[in-house]
Design a protein around this motif. Structure first.
Motif, PDB file in Angstrom:
ATOM      1  N   TRP A 161      71.453  17.421  36.709  1.00 16.72           N
ATOM      2  CA  TRP A 161      72.574  18.365  36.713  1.00 16.72           C
ATOM      3  C   TRP A 161      73.568  18.043  35.599  1.00 16.72           C
ATOM      4  O   TRP A 161      74.015  18.938  34.870  1.00 16.72           O
ATOM      5  N   THR A 193      74.098  20.600  32.470  1.00 21.16           N
ATOM      6  CA  THR A 193      75.303  21.405  32.642  1.00 21.16           C
ATOM      7  C   THR A 193      76.406  21.074  31.654  1.00 21.16           C
ATOM      8  O   THR A 193      77.177  21.958  31.253  1.00 21.16           O
ATOM      9  N   THR A 236      70.342  25.505  39.940  1.00 21.78           N
ATOM     10  CA  THR A 236      70.062  25.003  41.275  1.00 21.78           C
ATOM     11  C   THR A 236      68.792  24.160  41.274  1.00 21.78           C
ATOM     12  O   THR A 236      68.083  24.087  40.271  1.00 21.78           O
ATOM     13  N   TRP A 257      76.306  21.495  44.029  1.00 23.73           N
ATOM     14  CA  TRP A 257      76.432  21.500  42.567  1.00 23.73           C
ATOM     15  C   TRP A 257      77.479  22.521  42.112  1.00 23.73           C
ATOM     16  O   TRP A 257      78.250  22.257  41.177  1.00 23.73           O
ATOM     17  N   GLU A 317      80.810  21.768  39.868  1.00 21.28           N
ATOM     18  CA  GLU A 317      81.068  22.487  38.622  1.00 21.28           C
ATOM     19  C   GLU A 317      82.437  23.136  38.634  1.00 21.28           C
ATOM     20  O   GLU A 317      83.157  23.112  37.627  1.00 21.28           O
TER      21      GLU A 317
END
Length: 271
Positions: A97, A101, A225, A244, A248
């Motif tokens: 992640w 991200t 995801t 998640w 974020e």
């Protein structure tokens, strides 16, 4: 989301024109070619060193664990195996992640060395199947070196009595390191649809390691995801609680940075 598959209708990167879609997705994608070219001899050397040292430590520690094994520790050892798999799965999701991200390929040191493969993977998901064992596993071997070194140090310095007391804990740590070391290999297998050994497909079918169909959910754009890629056991519960997405929102609120901005930039490269 659970039944999602690859396909033009689910990826804005695909054009209606089939020929254009092929150019914009996979090995021929302009961004994928540029990212693949950033894999350097220095990076290759680092991976070789990490793989050799990591597997030497794994062998050393495994032998010492076998020599100390006794039946009375069996229940705690089995619990440690399951706990190791669960925590490795969560850590794989956290790293995945984070690299998917945030950050960019332009960051000093970590950009080209560690974020680059994540950017390449989203625009050329099958590139990982063309990577050899060293390129696939080098970074994970780097991440597990310190815990494995610490374990080896204990085996050399602690008394037999102290090691017997520590044995269940060390088995847990060892299992955590094994699952973590092989996470990207397991990830590679989840993208490999031909030629897998029967024992690998059996582990996938039993969902002991990340199944192929399960991992497809992550590869629906915008890849927001199902980040856990060791066993995949935690993907559904983390998705149900919006784990998640909440992280974020917190980070975006604090920094103003938009999630996956760099990932989208590379996906949109056409020349």
């Amino acid at each position: 989301m659970a039944g999602a598959e690859y396909g033009p209708s689910q990826h804005p990167e695909f054009d209606e024109d089939e020929g254009a879609a092929c150019r914009r997705w996979g090995a021929q994608h302009a961004g994928a070619r540029e990212l693949a070219a950033l894999y350097s001899p220095g990076k290759r050397f680092q991976e070789w060193c990490c793989v050799i040292l990591c597997f030497s430590l794994i062998a050393h520690n495994f032998v010492h664990l076998l020599l100390l094994a006794c039946w009375e520790h069996a229940p705690l050892v089995m619990l440690g195996v399951v706990a190791g798999a669960l925590i490795a799965d969560f850590l794989s999701g956290l790293v995945h992640w984070g690299a998917d991200t945030w950050g960019s390929v332009e960051l000093p040191i970590v950009g080209k060395a560690f974020i680059r493969p994540f950017r390449e993977h989203h625009i050329d998901p099958t590139a990982i199947t063309r990577h050899d064992f060293i390129e696939t596993n080098g970074d994970n071997c780097l991440l597990t070196l310190l815990p494995l070194l610490n374990m080896a140090y204990k085996f050399r310095t602690q008394s037999p009595e102290a090691l017997e007391q520590l044995y269940p804990w060390e088995c847990f740590v060892f299992c955590l390191m094994i699952f973590s070391t092989f996470t990207n290999q397991i990830h590679k297998w989840s993208h490999t649809y031909f030629g897998l050994p029967p024992w690998v497909t059996l582990l996938q079918d039993w969902h002991i390691i990340l199944p192929r169909k399960h991992h497809r959910i992550h590869h629906v754009s915008p890849h927001e995801t199902y980040f856990c890629i060791t066993t995949g056991w935690l993907n559904y519960p983390l998705e149900k609680i919006g784990f998640w997405r909440r992280l974020e929102d917190i980070i975006q609120g604090l920094t103003g940075e938009k999630p996956r901005a760099d990932d989208m930039k590379w996906a949109q490269k056409i020349k």
